[in-house]
Design a protein around this motif. Structure first.
Motif, PDB file in Angstrom:
ATOM      1  N   GLU A  14     -19.472 -30.024 -24.665  1.00  0.00           N
ATOM      2  CA  GLU A  14     -18.516 -29.454 -23.710  1.00  0.00           C
ATOM      3  C   GLU A  14     -17.284 -28.908 -24.440  1.00  0.00           C
ATOM      4  O   GLU A  14     -16.793 -27.820 -24.115  1.00  0.00           O
ATOM      5  N   GLU A  15     -16.798 -29.644 -25.417  1.00  0.00           N
ATOM      6  CA  GLU A  15     -15.631 -29.205 -26.183  1.00  0.00           C
ATOM      7  C   GLU A  15     -15.942 -27.939 -26.971  1.00  0.00           C
ATOM      8  O   GLU A  15     -15.129 -27.006 -27.017  1.00  0.00           O
ATOM      9  N   VAL A  21     -15.335 -20.383 -25.111  1.00  0.00           N
ATOM     10  CA  VAL A  21     -14.809 -19.659 -23.947  1.00  0.00           C
ATOM     11  C   VAL A  21     -13.379 -19.199 -24.229  1.00  0.00           C
ATOM     12  O   VAL A  21     -12.999 -18.079 -23.886  1.00  0.00           O
ATOM     13  N   ASN A  22     -12.591 -20.043 -24.881  1.00  0.00           N
ATOM     14  CA  ASN A  22     -11.208 -19.683 -25.196  1.00  0.00           C
ATOM     15  C   ASN A  22     -11.114 -18.499 -26.153  1.00  0.00           C
ATOM     16  O   ASN A  22     -10.103 -17.805 -26.184  1.00  0.00           O
ATOM     17  N   PRO A  25     -12.443 -12.510 -24.761  1.00  0.00           N
ATOM     18  CA  PRO A  25     -11.359 -11.655 -24.270  1.00  0.00           C
ATOM     19  C   PRO A  25     -10.973 -12.053 -22.836  1.00  0.00           C
ATOM     20  O   PRO A  25     -11.771 -12.654 -22.115  1.00  0.00           O
ATOM     21  N   ALA A  26      -9.771 -11.703 -22.444  1.00  0.00           N
ATOM     22  CA  ALA A  26      -9.224 -12.139 -21.145  1.00  0.00           C
ATOM     23  C   ALA A  26     -10.126 -11.782 -19.971  1.00  0.00           C
ATOM     24  O   ALA A  26     -10.328 -12.600 -19.066  1.00  0.00           O
ATOM     25  N   GLU A  27     -10.679 -10.562 -19.946  1.00  0.00           N
ATOM     26  CA  GLU A  27     -11.528 -10.149 -18.816  1.00  0.00           C
ATOM     27  C   GLU A  27     -12.808 -10.979 -18.742  1.00  0.00           C
ATOM     28  O   GLU A  27     -13.233 -11.370 -17.658  1.00  0.00           O
ATOM     29  N   GLN A  28     -13.427 -11.225 -19.903  1.00  0.00           N
ATOM     30  CA  GLN A  28     -14.651 -12.034 -19.914  1.00  0.00           C
ATOM     31  C   GLN A  28     -14.342 -13.482 -19.532  1.00  0.00           C
ATOM     32  O   GLN A  28     -15.124 -14.122 -18.834  1.00  0.00           O
ATOM     33  N   LYS A  29     -13.211 -13.980 -19.988  1.00  0.00           N
ATOM     34  CA  LYS A  29     -12.813 -15.345 -19.655  1.00  0.00           C
ATOM     35  C   LYS A  29     -12.600 -15.477 -18.148  1.00  0.00           C
ATOM     36  O   LYS A  29     -13.035 -16.445 -17.529  1.00  0.00           O
ATOM     37  N   ALA A 127     -21.218 -13.353 -22.964  1.00  0.00           N
ATOM     38  CA  ALA A 127     -20.944 -13.085 -24.378  1.00  0.00           C
ATOM     39  C   ALA A 127     -21.847 -11.985 -24.934  1.00  0.00           C
ATOM     40  O   ALA A 127     -21.520 -11.375 -25.936  1.00  0.00           O
ATOM     41  N   ASN A 128     -22.960 -11.739 -24.280  1.00  0.00           N
ATOM     42  CA  ASN A 128     -23.890 -10.699 -24.784  1.00  0.00           C
ATOM     43  C   ASN A 128     -23.597  -9.346 -24.232  1.00  0.00           C
ATOM     44  O   ASN A 128     -22.967  -8.988 -23.406  1.00  0.00           O
TER      45      ASN A 128
END
Length: 128
Positions: A14-15, A21-22, A25-29, A127-128
């Motif tokens: 999980e970590e 995830v961090n 980019p902002a939009e994907q996050k 991410a892809n």
């Protein structure tokens, strides 16, 4: 079995996913958290369904439809058998109870692992 994964291993995974995830980019996050909020399951709800209802309804909550169908059919057959006087049907009901017992005690962990798998899937898609 799915609930045998050690807690520390799950926490590490999980970590690691949180760190990945961090780095998005902002939009994907933003898209990740939006999808995640609609697909994650509440561990307390799963645990409650597991403790309160017979027949495997908690499997429906985690979208395990085949497992629900098998367990529910076995429950109906067992109860019907008992009502018709077939005392051997008690063995079927006992088998269901033995199968469900570990799931009752590990319900929080099972839901958490489900949520982690869902989160990984969302991350992989974005991410892809």
């Amino acid at each position: 079995m799915q609930y045998l994964q050690p807690w520390n291993e799950l926490e590490e995974q999980e970590e690691q996913l949180r760190n990945q995830v961090n780095e998005l980019p902002a939009e994907q996050k933003k898209a990740y958290y939006k999808q995640q909020s609609t697909q994650l399951k509440d561990p307390d709800t799963y645990a409650s369904l597991n403790w309160l209802f017979l027949g495997g309804f908690h499997h429906l909550y985690l979208k395990k439809y085949q497992l629900f169908a098998i367990e529910f059919i076995c429950l109906v057959i067992g109860i019907t058998g008992l009502c018709l006087g077939y005392h051997q049907a008690v063995y079927l009901l006992l088998a269901i109870a033995i199968y469900e017992l570990p799931q009752l005690f590990f319900s929080q962990k099972i839901a958490r692992q489900y949520n982690h798998k869902v989160s990984e899937k969302i991350f992989t898609e974005l991410a892809n």
